[in-house]
Write a protein that holds these residues in place. Structure first.
Motif, PDB file in Angstrom:
ATOM      1  N   ARG A 209      -9.577  22.115  -9.128  1.00 57.77           N
ATOM      2  CA  ARG A 209      -8.455  21.205  -8.922  1.00 57.77           C
ATOM      3  C   ARG A 209      -8.279  20.850  -7.456  1.00 57.77           C
ATOM      4  O   ARG A 209      -8.746  21.571  -6.560  1.00 57.77           O
ATOM      5  CB  ARG A 209      -7.156  21.820  -9.459  1.00 57.77           C
ATOM      6  N   GLY A 210      -7.575  19.744  -7.216  1.00 53.29           N
ATOM      7  CA  GLY A 210      -7.221  19.351  -5.862  1.00 53.29           C
ATOM      8  C   GLY A 210      -5.867  19.912  -5.490  1.00 53.29           C
ATOM      9  O   GLY A 210      -4.884  19.744  -6.218  1.00 53.29           O
ATOM     10  N   GLY A 211      -5.792  20.590  -4.349  1.00 54.28           N
ATOM     11  CA  GLY A 211      -4.541  21.198  -3.929  1.00 54.28           C
ATOM     12  C   GLY A 211      -3.456  20.187  -3.616  1.00 54.28           C
ATOM     13  O   GLY A 211      -2.267  20.510  -3.672  1.00 54.28           O
ATOM     14  N   ALA A 212      -3.848  18.960  -3.278  1.00 51.91           N
ATOM     15  CA  ALA A 212      -2.881  17.904  -2.992  1.00 51.91           C
ATOM     16  C   ALA A 212      -2.723  16.932  -4.158  1.00 51.91           C
ATOM     17  O   ALA A 212      -2.139  15.865  -4.007  1.00 51.91           O
ATOM     18  CB  ALA A 212      -3.293  17.143  -1.732  1.00 51.91           C
ATOM     19  N   SER A 213      -3.241  17.307  -5.315  1.00 50.99           N
ATOM     20  CA  SER A 213      -3.128  16.475  -6.511  1.00 50.99           C
ATOM     21  C   SER A 213      -2.042  17.037  -7.421  1.00 50.99           C
ATOM     22  O   SER A 213      -1.932  18.258  -7.575  1.00 50.99           O
ATOM     23  CB  SER A 213      -4.460  16.447  -7.269  1.00 50.99           C
ATOM     24  N   PRO A 214      -1.265  16.183  -8.084  1.00 59.99           N
ATOM     25  CA  PRO A 214      -0.230  16.668  -8.994  1.00 59.99           C
ATOM     26  C   PRO A 214      -0.728  16.958 -10.404  1.00 59.99           C
ATOM     27  O   PRO A 214       0.047  17.399 -11.255  1.00 59.99           O
ATOM     28  CB  PRO A 214       0.763  15.499  -9.014  1.00 59.99           C
ATOM     29  N   ILE A 215      -1.998  16.740 -10.674  1.00 64.20           N
ATOM     30  CA  ILE A 215      -2.480  16.766 -12.047  1.00 64.20           C
ATOM     31  C   ILE A 215      -2.508  18.177 -12.636  1.00 64.20           C
ATOM     32  O   ILE A 215      -2.194  18.377 -13.817  1.00 64.20           O
ATOM     33  CB  ILE A 215      -3.880  16.122 -12.134  1.00 64.20           C
ATOM     34  N   VAL A 216      -2.895  19.178 -11.849  1.00 57.76           N
ATOM     35  CA  VAL A 216      -2.961  20.558 -12.348  1.00 57.76           C
ATOM     36  C   VAL A 216      -2.029  21.427 -11.508  1.00 57.76           C
ATOM     37  O   VAL A 216      -2.462  22.096 -10.570  1.00 57.76           O
ATOM     38  CB  VAL A 216      -4.395  21.128 -12.317  1.00 57.76           C
ATOM     39  N   PRO A 217      -0.725  21.422 -11.798  1.00 58.93           N
ATOM     40  CA  PRO A 217       0.208  22.242 -11.025  1.00 58.93           C
ATOM     41  C   PRO A 217      -0.024  23.729 -11.258  1.00 58.93           C
ATOM     42  O   PRO A 217      -0.744  24.132 -12.184  1.00 58.93           O
ATOM     43  CB  PRO A 217       1.574  21.797 -11.544  1.00 58.93           C
ATOM     44  N   ASP A 218       0.588  24.548 -10.426  1.00 55.55           N
ATOM     45  CA  ASP A 218       0.335  25.987 -10.454  1.00 55.55           C
ATOM     46  C   ASP A 218       0.599  26.610 -11.819  1.00 55.55           C
ATOM     47  O   ASP A 218      -0.181  27.444 -12.300  1.00 55.55           O
ATOM     48  CB  ASP A 218       1.196  26.700  -9.404  1.00 55.55           C
ATOM     49  N   ASP A 219       1.704  26.239 -12.472  1.00 55.70           N
ATOM     50  CA  ASP A 219       2.026  26.876 -13.744  1.00 55.70           C
ATOM     51  C   ASP A 219       1.014  26.526 -14.823  1.00 55.70           C
ATOM     52  O   ASP A 219       0.633  27.385 -15.642  1.00 55.70           O
ATOM     53  CB  ASP A 219       3.448  26.503 -14.179  1.00 55.70           C
ATOM     54  N   ILE A 220       0.532  25.289 -14.826  1.00 56.91           N
ATOM     55  CA  ILE A 220      -0.486  24.891 -15.801  1.00 56.91           C
ATOM     56  C   ILE A 220      -1.812  25.580 -15.484  1.00 56.91           C
ATOM     57  O   ILE A 220      -2.527  26.033 -16.395  1.00 56.91           O
ATOM     58  CB  ILE A 220      -0.655  23.368 -15.815  1.00 56.91           C
ATOM     59  N   ALA A 221      -2.148  25.682 -14.214  1.00 54.40           N
ATOM     60  CA  ALA A 221      -3.389  26.362 -13.823  1.00 54.40           C
ATOM     61  C   ALA A 221      -3.381  27.809 -14.297  1.00 54.40           C
ATOM     62  O   ALA A 221      -4.394  28.319 -14.799  1.00 54.40           O
ATOM     63  CB  ALA A 221      -3.563  26.287 -12.310  1.00 54.40           C
TER      64      ALA A 221
END
Length: 261
Positions: A209-221
């Motif tokens: 995932r990209g750390g500056a991307s909103p697509i995969v936030p921490d809780d989903i990861a």
């Protein structure tokens, strides 16, 4: 330059694909919505002759046909057709965004075809977001610079080059190979929860995932890591299309994962 090839699916869609060839282990690279397979051929420079890279233009994209159906089953059938017709099974899938969803759903439903997979900035749960920026998009432009300016002014999520991979010059001017109406439907079919498919397979997987991307936030990861044989890696300052903007780090992460197989 790697030549483009074509095959026709059982439902009559002509799919274009690039193939580096050789006797290496097969890796099928699946681009995201609005994209093309061509940029993923650069993986061959990092992975070398040990891997054969096949990179299709998925239906409605690039040099492949438009379609009447952009549902989940249609994309999965296309991917299965590519794997079976090109004798790639079991192969590694590397999928960005839309391609990442296609990768893990195929792994769940056709485990015989998939050795392992890398999901590039795609979550198992994706809330809807609007495609209003596609409204009123002109069909042709006087120059590639004009097309680039239009995309840059409209796109808030993503690297303009990702969208411009679909640009082509015609007698009428520059245009995009993908059609806005098709892309709206592609995106509509991607939104939602796909946890059942995410947990239904146990092949080795990397969530990148990209750390500056909103697509995969921490809780989903964290939830995605509950799946067996799953690793997580983050390109810290990468946005959604870091496969283009952070190419070396993207290649290195894929290469490192492949050494674990």
């Amino acid at each position: 330059m790697t030549a483009m090839h074509h095959l026709t699916t059982p439902d009559g869609i002509r799919l274009a694909y690039a193939d580096t060839g050789g006797t290496g282990r097969p890796l099928l690279a699946l681009h995201g919505a609005f994209g093309r397979g061509r940029p993923f051929l650069s993986l061959a420079d990092r992975l070398g002759p040990d891997w054969r890279i096949v990179a299709p233009d998925q239906r409605g994209h690039g040099r492949s046909d438009r379609a009447a159906d952009y549902g989940r089953e249609a994309f999965l059938a296309d991917t299965a057709t590519l794997v079976e017709r090109l004798d790639l099974a079991p192969c590694v899938l590397v999928g960005h965004s839309l391609g990442g969803l296609n990768a893990f759903q195929l792994a769940a439903r056709r485990p015989d075809l998939v050795r392992a997979f890398v999901v590039v900035d795609m979550a198992a749960e994706l809330p809807p977001h609007d495609s209003d920026w596609l409204d009123g998009l002109p069909e042709t432009y006087g120059s590639l610079d004009a097309l680039r300016t239009e995309i840059e002014a409209r796109v808030s999520l993503g690297e303009p080059l990702h969208f411009l991979e679909g640009a082509v010059e015609t007698d009428q001017g520059w245009r995009l190979r993908w059609h806005p109406d098709d892309m709206r439907e592609v995106k509509r079919q991607v939104f939602g929860e796909h946890w059942a498919d995410w947990y239904a397979s146990d092949q080795p997987a990397l969530v990148l995932r990209g750390g500056a991307s909103p697509i995969v936030p921490d809780d989903i990861a964290r939830r995605m890591l509950d799946r067996p044989n799953t690793r997580l890696a983050t390109i810290d300052d990468g946005t959604h299309d870091f496969y283009l903007t952070h190419r070396t780090r993207f290649h290195d992460a894929v290469a490192e994962f492949l050494t674990t197989l």
